[in-house]
Design a protein around this motif. Structure first.
Motif, PDB file in Angstrom:
ATOM      1  N   TRP A   1     -36.215  38.294  -3.702  1.00  0.00           N
ATOM      2  CA  TRP A   1     -35.432  39.664  -3.926  1.00  0.00           C
ATOM      3  C   TRP A   1     -35.816  40.343  -4.993  1.00  0.00           C
ATOM      4  O   TRP A   1     -35.714  41.684  -4.918  1.00  0.00           O
ATOM      5  CB  TRP A   1     -34.017  39.255  -4.411  1.00  0.00           C
ATOM      6  CG  TRP A   1     -33.197  38.655  -3.207  1.00  0.00           C
ATOM      7  CD1 TRP A   1     -32.837  37.365  -2.796  1.00  0.00           C
ATOM      8  CD2 TRP A   1     -32.404  39.417  -2.060  1.00  0.00           C
ATOM      9  NE1 TRP A   1     -32.192  37.405  -1.647  1.00  0.00           N
ATOM     10  CE2 TRP A   1     -31.829  38.709  -1.277  1.00  0.00           C
ATOM     11  CE3 TRP A   1     -32.335  40.968  -1.706  1.00  0.00           C
ATOM     12  CZ2 TRP A   1     -31.304  39.011  -0.023  1.00  0.00           C
ATOM     13  CZ3 TRP A   1     -31.860  41.370  -0.725  1.00  0.00           C
ATOM     14  CH2 TRP A   1     -31.220  40.325   0.058  1.00  0.00           C
ATOM     15  N   ALA A   2     -36.617  39.910  -6.016  1.00  0.00           N
ATOM     16  CA  ALA A   2     -37.090  40.614  -7.246  1.00  0.00           C
ATOM     17  C   ALA A   2     -38.229  41.677  -6.849  1.00  0.00           C
ATOM     18  O   ALA A   2     -38.155  42.921  -7.413  1.00  0.00           O
ATOM     19  CB  ALA A   2     -37.564  39.946  -8.145  1.00  0.00           C
ATOM     20  N   LEU A   3     -38.951  41.341  -5.669  1.00  0.00           N
ATOM     21  CA  LEU A   3     -39.851  42.103  -4.997  1.00  0.00           C
ATOM     22  C   LEU A   3     -39.242  43.321  -4.441  1.00  0.00           C
ATOM     23  O   LEU A   3     -39.997  44.449  -4.314  1.00  0.00           O
ATOM     24  CB  LEU A   3     -40.650  41.325  -4.102  1.00  0.00           C
ATOM     25  CG  LEU A   3     -41.504  40.226  -4.629  1.00  0.00           C
ATOM     26  CD1 LEU A   3     -42.243  39.599  -3.651  1.00  0.00           C
ATOM     27  CD2 LEU A   3     -42.358  40.633  -5.849  1.00  0.00           C
ATOM     28  N   LEU A   4     -37.947  43.386  -3.981  1.00  0.00           N
ATOM     29  CA  LEU A   4     -37.480  44.490  -3.345  1.00  0.00           C
ATOM     30  C   LEU A   4     -36.603  45.393  -4.547  1.00  0.00           C
ATOM     31  O   LEU A   4     -36.722  46.613  -4.410  1.00  0.00           O
ATOM     32  CB  LEU A   4     -36.350  44.055  -2.560  1.00  0.00           C
ATOM     33  CG  LEU A   4     -35.530  45.075  -1.872  1.00  0.00           C
ATOM     34  CD1 LEU A   4     -36.224  46.014  -1.154  1.00  0.00           C
ATOM     35  CD2 LEU A   4     -34.249  44.512  -1.020  1.00  0.00           C
ATOM     36  N   TRP A   5     -35.887  44.753  -5.467  1.00  0.00           N
ATOM     37  CA  TRP A   5     -35.360  45.536  -6.326  1.00  0.00           C
ATOM     38  C   TRP A   5     -35.832  46.247  -7.719  1.00  0.00           C
ATOM     39  O   TRP A   5     -35.473  47.220  -7.820  1.00  0.00           O
ATOM     40  CB  TRP A   5     -34.037  44.514  -6.760  1.00  0.00           C
ATOM     41  CG  TRP A   5     -33.106  44.334  -5.708  1.00  0.00           C
ATOM     42  CD1 TRP A   5     -32.729  43.007  -5.228  1.00  0.00           C
ATOM     43  CD2 TRP A   5     -32.250  45.138  -5.005  1.00  0.00           C
ATOM     44  NE1 TRP A   5     -31.712  43.135  -4.001  1.00  0.00           N
ATOM     45  CE2 TRP A   5     -31.366  44.498  -3.999  1.00  0.00           C
ATOM     46  CE3 TRP A   5     -32.041  46.548  -4.940  1.00  0.00           C
ATOM     47  CZ2 TRP A   5     -30.404  45.144  -3.113  1.00  0.00           C
ATOM     48  CZ3 TRP A   5     -31.136  47.099  -4.033  1.00  0.00           C
ATOM     49  CH2 TRP A   5     -30.413  46.393  -3.158  1.00  0.00           C
TER      50      TRP A   5
ATOM     51  N   GLY B   1     -24.991  41.312  -9.294  1.00  0.00           N
ATOM     52  CA  GLY B   1     -25.156  41.398  -7.819  1.00  0.00           C
ATOM     53  C   GLY B   1     -25.953  41.727  -7.223  1.00  0.00           C
ATOM     54  O   GLY B   1     -26.030  41.093  -5.841  1.00  0.00           O
ATOM     55  N   LEU B   2     -27.271  42.215  -7.756  1.00  0.00           N
ATOM     56  CA  LEU B   2     -28.424  42.207  -6.864  1.00  0.00           C
ATOM     57  C   LEU B   2     -29.336  41.256  -7.155  1.00  0.00           C
ATOM     58  O   LEU B   2     -29.830  40.761  -6.146  1.00  0.00           O
ATOM     59  CB  LEU B   2     -29.214  43.540  -7.415  1.00  0.00           C
ATOM     60  CG  LEU B   2     -28.417  44.913  -7.238  1.00  0.00           C
ATOM     61  CD1 LEU B   2     -29.042  45.965  -7.669  1.00  0.00           C
ATOM     62  CD2 LEU B   2     -28.124  45.384  -5.947  1.00  0.00           C
ATOM     63  N   LEU B   3     -29.630  40.256  -8.154  1.00  0.00           N
ATOM     64  CA  LEU B   3     -30.449  39.373  -8.334  1.00  0.00           C
ATOM     65  C   LEU B   3     -29.842  38.148  -8.707  1.00  0.00           C
ATOM     66  O   LEU B   3     -30.584  37.166  -9.122  1.00  0.00           O
ATOM     67  CB  LEU B   3     -31.427  39.815  -9.550  1.00  0.00           C
ATOM     68  CG  LEU B   3     -32.334  40.981  -9.159  1.00  0.00           C
ATOM     69  CD1 LEU B   3     -33.134  41.332 -10.344  1.00  0.00           C
ATOM     70  CD2 LEU B   3     -33.256  40.378  -7.886  1.00  0.00           C
ATOM     71  N   GLY B   4     -28.679  37.885  -8.803  1.00  0.00           N
ATOM     72  CA  GLY B   4     -27.880  36.721  -9.229  1.00  0.00           C
ATOM     73  C   GLY B   4     -27.974  36.562 -10.822  1.00  0.00           C
ATOM     74  O   GLY B   4     -27.735  37.402 -11.570  1.00  0.00           O
ATOM     75  N   ARG B   5     -27.780  35.066 -11.180  1.00  0.00           N
ATOM     76  CA  ARG B   5     -27.546  34.799 -12.590  1.00  0.00           C
ATOM     77  C   ARG B   5     -28.615  34.605 -13.460  1.00  0.00           C
ATOM     78  O   ARG B   5     -28.454  34.109 -14.429  1.00  0.00           O
ATOM     79  CB  ARG B   5     -26.227  33.773 -12.581  1.00  0.00           C
ATOM     80  CG  ARG B   5     -25.029  34.504 -11.956  1.00  0.00           C
ATOM     81  CD  ARG B   5     -24.029  33.282 -12.320  1.00  0.00           C
ATOM     82  NE  ARG B   5     -22.630  33.937 -11.694  1.00  0.00           N
ATOM     83  CZ  ARG B   5     -21.805  34.808 -12.324  1.00  0.00           C
ATOM     84  NH1 ARG B   5     -22.210  35.015 -13.677  1.00  0.00           N
ATOM     85  NH2 ARG B   5     -20.705  35.136 -11.958  1.00  0.00           N
TER      86      ARG B   5
ATOM     87  N   LEU C   1     -34.574  37.470 -14.577  1.00  0.00           N
ATOM     88  CA  LEU C   1     -34.728  38.410 -13.448  1.00  0.00           C
ATOM     89  C   LEU C   1     -33.947  39.659 -13.900  1.00  0.00           C
ATOM     90  O   LEU C   1     -34.249  40.695 -13.629  1.00  0.00           O
ATOM     91  CB  LEU C   1     -34.353  37.789 -11.994  1.00  0.00           C
ATOM     92  CG  LEU C   1     -35.266  36.861 -11.655  1.00  0.00           C
ATOM     93  CD1 LEU C   1     -34.797  36.413 -10.106  1.00  0.00           C
ATOM     94  CD2 LEU C   1     -36.635  37.171 -11.352  1.00  0.00           C
ATOM     95  N   THR C   2     -32.455  39.290 -14.238  1.00  0.00           N
ATOM     96  CA  THR C   2     -31.759  40.497 -14.350  1.00  0.00           C
ATOM     97  C   THR C   2     -31.908  41.370 -15.708  1.00  0.00           C
ATOM     98  O   THR C   2     -31.454  42.359 -15.701  1.00  0.00           O
ATOM     99  CB  THR C   2     -30.099  40.070 -14.258  1.00  0.00           C
ATOM    100  OG1 THR C   2     -29.990  38.946 -15.441  1.00  0.00           O
ATOM    101  CG2 THR C   2     -29.796  39.305 -13.173  1.00  0.00           C
ATOM    102  N   LEU C   3     -32.304  40.758 -16.752  1.00  0.00           N
ATOM    103  CA  LEU C   3     -32.708  41.612 -18.071  1.00  0.00           C
ATOM    104  C   LEU C   3     -33.462  42.761 -17.648  1.00  0.00           C
ATOM    105  O   LEU C   3     -33.221  43.899 -18.282  1.00  0.00           O
ATOM    106  CB  LEU C   3     -33.204  40.883 -19.083  1.00  0.00           C
ATOM    107  CG  LEU C   3     -32.170  39.815 -19.685  1.00  0.00           C
ATOM    108  CD1 LEU C   3     -32.728  38.854 -20.525  1.00  0.00           C
ATOM    109  CD2 LEU C   3     -31.222  40.819 -20.753  1.00  0.00           C
TER     110      LEU C   3
END
Length: 328
Positions: free
Chosen positions: A7-11, A268-272, A276-278
Protein backbone atom coordinates in the motif's frame (compact mmCIF):
# COMPACT_ATOMS: atom_id res chain seq x y z
CA UNK A 1 -2.22 -4.92 12.65
CA UNK A 2 -1.00 -3.36 9.44
CA UNK A 3 -1.99 -3.41 5.82
CA UNK A 4 0.51 -4.97 3.43
CA UNK A 5 3.53 -2.81 2.72
CA UNK A 6 2.60 -2.63 -0.96
CA UNK A 7 0.00 0.00 0.00
CA UNK A 8 2.90 2.34 0.68
CA UNK A 9 3.86 2.12 -2.99
CA UNK A 10 0.50 3.68 -3.81
CA UNK A 11 0.00 6.25 -1.06
CA UNK A 12 3.50 7.70 -0.88
CA UNK A 13 3.57 8.81 -4.54
CA UNK A 14 -0.01 10.03 -4.23
CA UNK A 15 0.84 12.13 -1.17
CA UNK A 16 4.02 13.40 -2.85
CA UNK A 17 2.00 14.42 -5.92
CA UNK A 18 -0.55 16.17 -3.70
CA UNK A 19 2.25 18.01 -1.91
CA UNK A 20 3.84 19.08 -5.20
CA UNK A 21 0.49 20.30 -6.54
CA UNK A 22 -0.22 22.18 -3.29
CA UNK A 23 3.22 23.84 -3.47
CA UNK A 24 2.68 24.92 -7.06
CA UNK A 25 -0.79 26.23 -6.26
CA UNK A 26 0.52 28.12 -3.25
CA UNK A 27 3.29 29.78 -5.26
CA UNK A 28 0.85 30.88 -7.94
CA UNK A 29 -2.16 32.01 -5.91
CA UNK A 30 -2.82 35.45 -4.51
CA UNK A 31 -3.59 39.00 -5.56
CA UNK A 32 -1.25 38.45 -8.51
CA UNK A 33 -2.25 35.18 -10.14
CA UNK A 34 0.68 33.35 -11.72
CA UNK A 35 0.11 30.40 -14.05
CA UNK A 36 1.81 27.10 -13.09
CA UNK A 37 4.12 27.16 -16.11
CA UNK A 38 5.21 30.70 -15.22
CA UNK A 39 5.86 29.62 -11.62
CA UNK A 40 8.12 26.84 -12.86
CA UNK A 41 9.92 29.26 -15.18
CA UNK A 42 10.73 31.81 -12.46
CA UNK A 43 11.81 29.04 -10.10
CA UNK A 44 14.32 27.85 -12.68
CA UNK A 45 15.38 31.29 -13.93
CA UNK A 46 14.73 34.16 -11.47
CA UNK A 47 14.62 37.61 -13.03
CA UNK A 48 13.46 41.14 -12.21
CA UNK A 49 9.82 40.59 -13.19
CA UNK A 50 7.06 41.11 -10.68
CA UNK A 51 6.16 37.42 -10.97
CA UNK A 52 9.67 36.42 -9.94
CA UNK A 53 9.64 38.94 -7.09
CA UNK A 54 6.28 37.66 -5.84
CA UNK A 55 7.37 34.03 -5.95
CA UNK A 56 10.84 34.32 -4.44
CA UNK A 57 10.30 37.14 -1.94
CA UNK A 58 6.72 36.65 -0.77
CA UNK A 59 5.32 33.25 -1.61
CA UNK A 60 8.25 30.86 -1.43
CA UNK A 61 9.03 31.49 2.27
CA UNK A 62 5.31 31.45 3.02
CA UNK A 63 4.86 28.11 1.26
CA UNK A 64 7.88 26.60 3.02
CA UNK A 65 6.59 27.85 6.37
CA UNK A 66 3.20 26.23 5.78
CA UNK A 67 4.80 22.98 4.65
CA UNK A 68 7.28 22.80 7.53
CA UNK A 69 4.69 23.66 10.19
CA UNK A 70 2.10 21.31 8.72
CA UNK A 71 4.57 18.42 8.60
CA UNK A 72 5.70 19.12 12.18
CA UNK A 73 2.13 19.21 13.52
CA UNK A 74 1.11 16.07 11.64
CA UNK A 75 4.09 14.11 12.94
CA UNK A 76 3.72 15.58 16.44
CA UNK A 77 0.10 14.48 16.62
CA UNK A 78 0.93 10.98 15.40
CA UNK A 79 3.76 10.63 17.93
CA UNK A 80 1.59 11.79 20.83
CA UNK A 81 -1.32 9.58 19.82
CA UNK A 82 0.99 6.61 19.43
CA UNK A 83 2.89 6.80 22.70
CA UNK A 84 -0.18 7.72 24.80
CA UNK A 85 -2.43 5.26 22.92
CA UNK A 86 -5.00 8.04 22.88
CA UNK A 87 -6.79 8.86 19.60
CA UNK A 88 -7.67 12.32 20.93
CA UNK A 89 -4.08 13.30 21.70
CA UNK A 90 -3.13 16.37 19.67
CA UNK A 91 -0.80 19.32 20.37
CA UNK A 92 -3.75 21.71 20.27
CA UNK A 93 -6.18 19.64 22.31
CA UNK A 94 -3.56 18.79 24.94
CA UNK A 95 -2.85 22.49 25.48
CA UNK A 96 0.68 22.33 24.03
CA UNK A 97 0.02 24.96 21.36
CA UNK A 98 -1.70 27.37 23.76
CA UNK A 99 1.13 26.96 26.27
CA UNK A 100 3.72 27.59 23.57
CA UNK A 101 1.80 30.68 22.41
CA UNK A 102 1.68 32.03 25.97
CA UNK A 103 5.42 31.53 26.37
CA UNK A 104 6.05 33.36 23.09
CA UNK A 105 3.88 36.26 24.23
CA UNK A 106 5.81 36.45 27.51
CA UNK A 107 9.14 36.40 25.66
CA UNK A 108 8.09 39.19 23.28
CA UNK A 109 6.66 41.41 26.02
CA UNK A 110 9.25 40.92 28.76
CA UNK A 111 12.36 39.63 26.94
CA UNK A 112 12.27 41.31 23.52
CA UNK A 113 16.00 40.95 22.98
CA UNK A 114 15.84 37.15 22.97
CA UNK A 115 14.02 36.66 19.67
CA UNK A 116 16.48 34.00 18.54
CA UNK A 117 15.34 31.84 21.46
CA UNK A 118 11.68 31.82 20.45
CA UNK A 119 11.56 28.05 19.96
CA UNK A 120 13.10 27.19 23.36
CA UNK A 121 10.61 29.58 24.99
CA UNK A 122 7.75 27.91 23.08
CA UNK A 123 9.07 24.46 24.00
CA UNK A 124 9.12 25.33 27.70
CA UNK A 125 5.59 26.71 27.59
CA UNK A 126 4.27 23.75 25.65
CA UNK A 127 5.98 21.30 27.99
CA UNK A 128 4.51 22.98 31.08
CA UNK A 129 1.03 22.99 29.55
CA UNK A 130 1.33 19.29 28.66
CA UNK A 131 2.42 18.49 32.22
CA UNK A 132 -0.58 20.35 33.64
CA UNK A 133 -2.92 18.53 31.27
CA UNK A 134 -1.55 15.11 32.21
CA UNK A 135 -1.65 16.00 35.92
CA UNK A 136 -5.28 17.10 35.84
CA UNK A 137 -6.34 14.10 33.75
CA UNK A 138 -4.66 11.60 36.08
CA UNK A 139 -6.26 12.94 39.26
CA UNK A 140 -9.57 11.13 38.83
CA UNK A 141 -8.70 8.21 36.57
CA UNK A 142 -7.07 8.44 33.19
CA UNK A 143 -9.17 8.13 30.01
CA UNK A 144 -8.87 9.53 26.46
CA UNK A 145 -11.86 11.85 26.81
CA UNK A 146 -10.80 13.06 30.27
CA UNK A 147 -7.36 13.85 28.89
CA UNK A 148 -8.93 15.86 26.08
CA UNK A 149 -11.18 17.79 28.46
CA UNK A 150 -8.22 18.56 30.72
CA UNK A 151 -6.29 19.80 27.71
CA UNK A 152 -9.15 22.04 26.63
CA UNK A 153 -9.25 23.55 30.13
CA UNK A 154 -5.49 24.16 30.19
CA UNK A 155 -5.61 25.65 26.69
CA UNK A 156 -8.43 27.98 27.74
CA UNK A 157 -6.43 29.10 30.78
CA UNK A 158 -3.30 29.76 28.71
CA UNK A 159 -5.33 31.64 26.09
CA UNK A 160 -6.94 33.78 28.78
CA UNK A 161 -3.55 34.69 30.25
CA UNK A 162 -2.21 35.47 26.77
CA UNK A 163 -5.18 37.75 26.11
CA UNK A 164 -4.72 39.49 29.47
CA UNK A 165 -1.07 40.22 28.71
CA UNK A 166 -2.09 41.57 25.33
CA UNK A 167 -4.54 43.98 26.99
CA UNK A 168 -2.30 45.06 29.88
CA UNK A 169 0.84 45.57 27.78
CA UNK A 170 -0.80 46.47 24.50
CA UNK A 171 2.10 48.41 23.01
CA UNK A 172 4.68 45.72 23.69
CA UNK A 173 2.35 42.89 22.69
CA UNK A 174 1.82 44.23 19.16
CA UNK A 175 5.00 42.52 17.97
CA UNK A 176 3.58 39.13 19.00
CA UNK A 177 0.17 39.49 17.39
CA UNK A 178 1.41 38.77 13.88
CA UNK A 179 3.25 35.72 15.19
CA UNK A 180 0.33 34.33 17.20
CA UNK A 181 -2.61 34.88 14.86
CA UNK A 182 -2.51 31.38 13.39
CA UNK A 183 -1.38 32.38 9.92
CA UNK A 184 1.54 32.00 7.53
CA UNK A 185 0.95 35.38 5.91
CA UNK A 186 4.00 37.61 5.92
CA UNK A 187 6.46 34.90 6.84
CA UNK A 188 9.94 35.74 5.55
CA UNK A 189 13.23 34.01 4.88
CA UNK A 190 14.45 35.44 8.20
CA UNK A 191 11.57 33.76 10.04
CA UNK A 192 12.46 30.44 8.42
CA UNK A 193 16.15 30.82 9.19
CA UNK A 194 15.35 31.32 12.88
CA UNK A 195 13.08 28.31 13.24
CA UNK A 196 13.89 25.65 10.63
CA UNK A 197 16.72 23.89 12.54
CA UNK A 198 14.33 23.37 15.47
CA UNK A 199 11.84 21.68 13.12
CA UNK A 200 13.85 19.93 10.41
CA UNK A 201 16.15 18.02 12.76
CA UNK A 202 13.39 16.74 15.10
CA UNK A 203 11.30 15.83 12.04
CA UNK A 204 14.13 13.75 10.62
CA UNK A 205 14.67 12.08 14.00
CA UNK A 206 10.97 11.32 14.41
CA UNK A 207 10.82 9.61 11.02
CA UNK A 208 13.58 7.25 12.16
CA UNK A 209 11.81 6.24 15.37
CA UNK A 210 8.68 4.61 14.01
CA UNK A 211 9.64 1.18 15.36
CA UNK A 212 10.03 2.59 18.87
CA UNK A 213 6.58 4.19 18.68
CA UNK A 214 5.19 0.83 17.56
CA UNK A 215 6.61 -0.78 20.70
CA UNK A 216 5.15 1.83 23.04
CA UNK A 217 1.80 1.65 21.27
CA UNK A 218 1.56 -1.99 22.46
CA UNK A 219 1.65 -0.81 26.08
CA UNK A 220 4.48 -0.23 28.53
CA UNK A 221 4.43 -3.78 29.93
CA UNK A 222 4.68 -5.36 26.49
CA UNK A 223 7.37 -2.87 25.47
CA UNK A 224 9.46 -3.76 28.54
CA UNK A 225 9.07 -7.47 27.84
CA UNK A 226 10.48 -6.83 24.35
CA UNK A 227 13.55 -5.11 25.75
CA UNK A 228 12.51 -1.45 25.50
CA UNK A 229 13.22 1.06 28.26
CA UNK A 230 9.58 2.07 28.21
CA UNK A 231 9.64 4.99 30.63
CA UNK A 232 12.68 6.65 29.07
CA UNK A 233 11.45 6.16 25.51
CA UNK A 234 7.95 7.39 26.37
CA UNK A 235 9.44 10.55 27.84
CA UNK A 236 11.83 11.08 24.91
CA UNK A 237 9.19 10.62 22.21
CA UNK A 238 6.70 12.80 24.08
CA UNK A 239 9.29 15.57 24.37
CA UNK A 240 10.00 15.22 20.67
CA UNK A 241 6.30 15.65 19.90
CA UNK A 242 6.10 18.74 22.13
CA UNK A 243 9.22 20.22 20.50
CA UNK A 244 7.74 19.79 17.00
CA UNK A 245 4.49 21.46 18.04
CA UNK A 246 6.35 24.30 19.79
CA UNK A 247 8.50 24.93 16.72
CA UNK A 248 5.40 25.06 14.53
CA UNK A 249 3.77 27.58 16.88
CA UNK A 250 6.94 29.71 16.83
CA UNK A 251 6.72 29.81 13.04
CA UNK A 252 3.00 30.11 12.27
CA UNK A 253 1.22 30.63 15.57
CA UNK A 254 -1.24 28.11 17.04
CA UNK A 255 -3.04 26.05 14.39
CA UNK A 256 -5.27 23.56 16.17
CA UNK A 257 -6.51 20.23 14.82
CA UNK A 258 -3.81 19.63 12.19
CA UNK A 259 -2.21 17.20 14.63
CA UNK A 260 -5.57 15.50 15.18
CA UNK A 261 -6.92 15.11 11.65
CA UNK A 262 -3.70 14.16 9.83
CA UNK A 263 -2.71 11.17 12.03
CA UNK A 264 -6.15 9.61 11.65
CA UNK A 265 -5.98 10.11 7.91
CA UNK A 266 -2.51 8.53 7.73
CA UNK A 267 -3.59 5.52 9.81
CA UNK A 268 -6.71 5.13 7.72
CA UNK A 269 -4.56 4.83 4.60
CA UNK A 270 -1.64 2.73 5.87
CA UNK A 271 -2.68 1.11 9.13
CA UNK A 272 -0.99 1.38 12.51
CA UNK A 273 2.65 0.79 11.61
CA UNK A 274 4.32 4.08 12.52
CA UNK A 275 7.30 3.29 10.32
CA UNK A 276 4.90 3.79 7.41
CA UNK A 277 2.51 6.39 8.76
CA UNK A 278 5.02 8.94 10.10
CA UNK A 279 6.41 9.87 6.64
CA UNK A 280 2.88 9.93 5.22
CA UNK A 281 1.66 12.16 8.05
CA UNK A 282 4.50 14.61 7.33
CA UNK A 283 3.51 14.89 3.66
CA UNK A 284 -0.23 15.08 4.35
CA UNK A 285 0.22 17.68 7.09
CA UNK A 286 2.35 19.86 4.82
CA UNK A 287 -0.13 19.57 1.95
CA UNK A 288 -3.13 20.25 4.20
CA UNK A 289 -1.70 23.47 5.61
CA UNK A 290 -0.55 24.68 2.18
CA UNK A 291 -4.00 24.09 0.68
CA UNK A 292 -5.70 25.73 3.67
CA UNK A 293 -3.44 28.76 3.21
CA UNK A 294 -4.36 28.96 -0.48
CA UNK A 295 -8.05 28.84 0.46
CA UNK A 296 -7.46 31.56 3.08
CA UNK A 297 -6.06 33.85 0.35
CA UNK A 298 -8.92 33.25 -2.07
CA UNK A 299 -12.07 33.09 0.07
CA UNK A 300 -12.23 36.82 0.78
CA UNK A 301 -9.75 38.16 -1.77
CA UNK A 302 -8.06 40.60 -1.80
CA UNK A 303 -8.31 40.37 2.02
CA UNK A 304 -6.97 37.22 3.67
CA UNK A 305 -8.78 34.95 6.11
CA UNK A 306 -6.58 33.60 8.94
CA UNK A 307 -5.76 30.03 8.04
CA UNK A 308 -6.35 28.99 11.65
CA UNK A 309 -10.07 29.71 11.19
CA UNK A 310 -10.28 27.35 8.23
CA UNK A 311 -8.39 24.61 10.06
CA UNK A 312 -10.74 25.01 13.04
CA UNK A 313 -13.77 24.78 10.76
CA UNK A 314 -12.41 21.48 9.44
CA UNK A 315 -11.17 20.06 12.74
CA UNK A 316 -13.98 20.92 15.16
CA UNK A 317 -16.63 18.63 13.64
CA UNK A 318 -14.00 15.91 13.25
CA UNK A 319 -13.12 16.19 16.93
CA UNK A 320 -16.79 16.03 17.96
CA UNK A 321 -17.43 12.93 15.87
CA UNK A 322 -14.28 11.27 17.19
CA UNK A 323 -15.09 12.10 20.81
CA UNK A 324 -18.57 10.62 20.47
CA UNK A 325 -17.05 7.31 19.45
CA UNK A 326 -14.86 7.12 22.56
CA UNK A 327 -16.15 6.22 25.97
CA UNK A 328 -15.30 8.59 28.78
Amino acid sequence: MNRPHRWALLWYPAAAALLAAASLLSLGSGALHIAPEEVLRVLQSPDDSRESLAVWTLRFPRTLAAGLAGAALGVSGLLLQGVTRNPLADPGILGVEAGAALALMLSVVFFPGLGSLSVPFAFGGGLLAAALTLGFAARSGFSPLRLALSGVAVAALCSAVTRSIQILWEDRAQAALVLLNGSVAGRTWEDLARVWPWLALPLALALLLGSRVNLLALGEDVARSLGAQAGRELLGLSLLGVLLAAGAVALTGPLGYVGLVVPHLARGLLGRDHRLTLPLAAMLGAALLMLADVAARLINAPAETPVGLLIAALGTPFFILLARRIRA
